[in-house]
Enzyme design. Structure first.
Site, short mmCIF file in Angstrom:
data_model
loop_
_atom_site.label_atom_id
_atom_site.label_comp_id
_atom_site.label_asym_id
_atom_site.label_seq_id
_atom_site.Cartn_x
_atom_site.Cartn_y
_atom_site.Cartn_z
N GLU A 76 0.81 -1.20 0.00
CA GLU A 76 0.00 0.00 0.00
C GLU A 76 0.86 1.27 0.00
O GLU A 76 0.58 2.22 -0.70
CB GLU A 76 -0.92 -0.03 1.23
CG GLU A 76 -1.80 1.17 1.38
CD GLU A 76 -2.98 1.16 0.42
OE1 GLU A 76 -3.12 0.15 -0.31
OE2 GLU A 76 -3.72 2.15 0.39
N ASP A 77 1.90 1.25 0.80
CA ASP A 77 2.61 2.50 1.09
C ASP A 77 3.95 2.67 0.37
O ASP A 77 4.56 3.72 0.44
CB ASP A 77 2.87 2.64 2.59
CG ASP A 77 1.59 2.64 3.39
OD1 ASP A 77 0.52 2.80 2.76
OD2 ASP A 77 1.64 2.47 4.61
#
Ligand code: MN
Length: 723
Positions: A76-77
């Protein structure tokens, strides 16, 4: 921040065969991927996944889960991709990380519909592999621990979501340790003052009762040793949130909850559990009704223990839990305990699949397939998270699972909405029983039906399932509408007759555009409800008609129609927001402790006075018991969020000390309650009786004030006064 060797050491301690090289690679991978990212606290971001992994090593989970925890925020990051993780760490870890990535996008406290849908996705993801849930819970736990660095609004949302979804889910999976910590962290965020008050009083109490606690412990150990039982005895810490919840739910004061001592006795085997129980019951009198055998019938989340309460050496109540070390493990780690490495035989991907907790999850997921609307599903599942279930059967043997507290009415609606709507009675295990009887596990329920029945609105308060409540509400609305339409027709027939004009549905139909209504039914029920006036309808059908008479009903109609107008449509709102009463009748609240929105209410019609609204629990209602015609079924007509205040009254007993009243006033002010009047009567040297008239928005608002007042040391007793 946890060092690389520490991570490996922690896992190796309980799983010597864990893949050390892979753990090392995960550590480096996360380190590189997160690079110089920082958390809101200013710490390097990678500290977060490592802490999450550390929490999971305390649960002694398999290396794949630990690695997935280390990697859980990378896709996600950072620039990491699922393909890459699959390639480096293999498909098992890949699918865990993928599941966690999908969960990250779910917002579980958004609008109802989205929330239901997201909750459904959450359950599907965790049912696919329970380890996803364990990582998610550890992730949430670490986020809750570091919540202070978030902006206040976000803090609230995360805390609410935690209390609504993750804490109950942890409880449902039997992971008590994590549930307790999540609850207390959320409680501290949502009600910081209440949390502080209770924590402080708890520590005062622990301090004061230290001697007594030690005495009970020594005495317990001695009695058990004398009986030949080798036992570990430890005092149980009370948690602020559980105290708070009891104060809210059972409406009791702190003092009533606090003079109870809790102990845990851990013995080697099941036989010893019962022996220890015998010894305790022989030594001290047991409190009737408090003994529970969760060893022979475990709770839904696999919890096992014997529970009993006895009267201790100084006449205080002593609550005891008796269990084995294995039961202790399950009580703390729940479903995670099933994965603990013992003989290396456990297949972690089928973690706990034998357990009741896991079976619950499967059942819930199966329910998803039935295609309820997301809102209904959410209400249904949330209820189930909080209550245990009862399982009942139709006469043909079909299993109907209901939340505990469900009645035969719930059962009927669970079978089919039509069965619920036409239910008039129930046979439970072959015998006639009232429909509102609470069902027990294993009950066979046959619903007795009659045609043309409509569920009485009062059923709404007798059911435990969202499905039943929604169906009753729908049916009630329809039937009320029919009643109004019937009334409207009578009124119109009379009005047309008086006017000397013919009345028919066809004529009415032709006038619909002029009346700005879409159907005949709509006109009829509007007239019945008092939203439209008969004179307006007559003029709508016969535009040339002039009413020559003056005085009496028609004149009043004229006066009102100039206000409402034929096309004006809307009802003239009551000053008091109650539905179900003719707008012409005067209406008021019973004085001295009236109803507030959220109370169940009833209207009493008295000649010359109009209608008085009482809370349904009001003692004053007994006077009208023999006069059923005077009772009117009424409802609140108020929108959520409408900022209107309603008078209510509280009776308090406060301790005579400087600042008592200030404390009380402060609580009410902090909650945005308005104090209208205070009267005091000093009863004794120590206590003062205080009556407070205050205005609040609704029952929830009032209850919040009452709960917080109960937590104050200066307040001994708080009761609501009802008219
Ligand atoms: Mn995270």
């Amino acid at each position: 921040m946890m060092r690389q060797v520490e991570l490996v050491e922690r896992v190796k301690r309980y799983d010597p065969s864990a893949d050390e090289a892979l753990l090392n690679r995960a550590y480096i991978y996360a380190m590189v991927a997160h690079g110089s990212q920082k958390r809101a606290s200013g710490d390097p971001f990678v500290a977060h996944p490592l802490e999450v992994a550390a929490i999971l090593t305390d649960l002694r989970l398999d290396a794949a889960t630990i690695i997935a925890a280390v990697l859980h925020d990378t896709i996600e990051d950072t620039g990491a991709t699922l393909d890459e993780i699959n390639r480096i760490f293999g498909p098992e870890i890949g699918s865990l990380v993928d599941g966690l990535t999908k969960l990250k996008k779910l917002d579980l406290v958004s609008k109802q519909a989205a929330q239901g849908e997201n909750f459904r996705k959450l359950l599907l993801a965790i049912a696919a592999d329970l380890r996803v849930l364990l990582v998610k819970l550890a992730d949430r736990l670490h986020n809750m621990r570091t919540l202070a660095f978030m902006p206040p609004e976000k803090r609230r949302r995360i805390a609410e979501e935690t209390l609504d979804i993750y804490a109950p889910l942890a409880g449902r999976m039997g992971i008590q340790e994590i549930r307790d910590e999540l609850e207390d962290l959320a409680f501290r965020t949502l009600k910081p003052e209440a949390h502080e008050t209770i924590t402080k009083r708890l520590s005062d109490l622990t301090h004061r009762s230290e001697g007594l606690t030690g005495e009970i412990e020594t005495s317990l150990k001695a009695k058990l040793a004398a009986g030949g039982i080798d036992a570990r005895v430890s005092g149980r810490q009370k948690r602020p949130y559980s105290i708070w919840r009891k104060m809210e739910r059972k409406s009791v004061a702190f003092e009533q909850l606090s003079d109870v001592f809790g102990f845990r006795i851990v013995v080697d085997g099941i036989g010893e559990c019962y022996q220890a129980l015998g010894i305790v019951h022989t030594a001290w009198p047991m409190v009737p009704g408090r003994f529970k055998d969760y060893i022979s019938t475990p709770k839904q989340n696999d919890y096992r223990s014997l529970h009993t309460t006895v009267i201790g050496p100084q006449s205080q109540r002593v609550e005891l839990q008796i269990r084995t070390p294995e039961m202790e493990e399950i009580a703390e780690y729940g479903i995670a305990a099933h994965a603990l490495y013992k003989d290396g035989k456990t297949d972690p991907s089928h973690l706990g699949s034998e357990s009741r907790a896991y079976q619950w999850l499967r059942r819930t997921v199966d329910l998803l397939a039935e295609g309820d609307s997301p809102e209904e599903f959410l209400e249904h599942t949330k209820l189930e998270l909080f209550h245990d279930q009862v399982f009942c059967f139709t006469p043909k043997g079909r299993l109907i699972a209901l939340p505990r507290g469900a009645t035969a009415i719930d059962f009927a609606y669970a079978v089919h909405t039509n069965v619920g709507n036409s239910a008039v009675g129930a046979k439970i295990n072959g015998r006639m029983a009232p429909l509102f009887n609470e069902l027990q596990n294993g009950d066979e329920v046959e619903i007795v039906r009659a045609d043309g029945q409509m569920p009485p609105p009062a059923w709404e308060s007798l059911v435990a399932t969202g499905k039943a409540r929604a169906a009753i509400r729908r049916a009630t609305r329809a039937s009320v509408r029919r009643q109004y339409a019937g009334l409207g027709r009578q009124i119109l027939e009379r009005a047309f007759q008086r006017a000397g004009k013919a009345f028919s549905d066809d004529k009415l139909k032709g006038a619909l555009p002029r009346l700005a209504r879409t159907s005949i039914d709509d006109v009829l029920s509007a007239v019945g409800r008092g939203e439209m006036f008969s004179g307006d309808v007559v003029r709508g059908v016969y535009p040339d008609y002039k009413d020559e008479r003056r005085g009496g009903g028609e004149a009043r109609d004229e006066a009102r129609s100039s206000r409402g107008g034929v096309n004006g449509g809307g009802p003239a709102p009551h000053a008091i927001p109650i539905r179900g009463i003719d707008p012409d009748l005067p209406i008021r609240f019973a004085p001295n402790g009236g109803a507030v929105p959220g109370d169940r209410i009833v209207g009493i019609l008295t000649r010359g006075e109009g209608v008085t609204i009482y809370p349904i629990q009001s003692q004053a209602l007994a006077a009208f018991d023999n006069d059923p015609e005077s009772w009117i079924d009424v409802r609140w007509d108020i929108e959520p969020g409408e900022e209107r205040r309603f008078p209510s009254r509280l009776a308090l007993q406060s301790i005579n000390e400087p600042g008592s009243l200030a404390q009380i006033a402060q609580v009410i002010a902090d909650h945005d309650g308005n104090i209208e009047n205070v009267s005091m009567k000093r009863r004794t040297e120590d206590f003062t009786e205080v009556t407070i008239d205050l205005s609040v928005f609704d029952l929830k608002h009032l209850n919040a004030i009452v709960s917080e007042l109960r937590a104050k040391p200066a307040v001994n007793r708080v009761e609501r006064v009802l008219a």
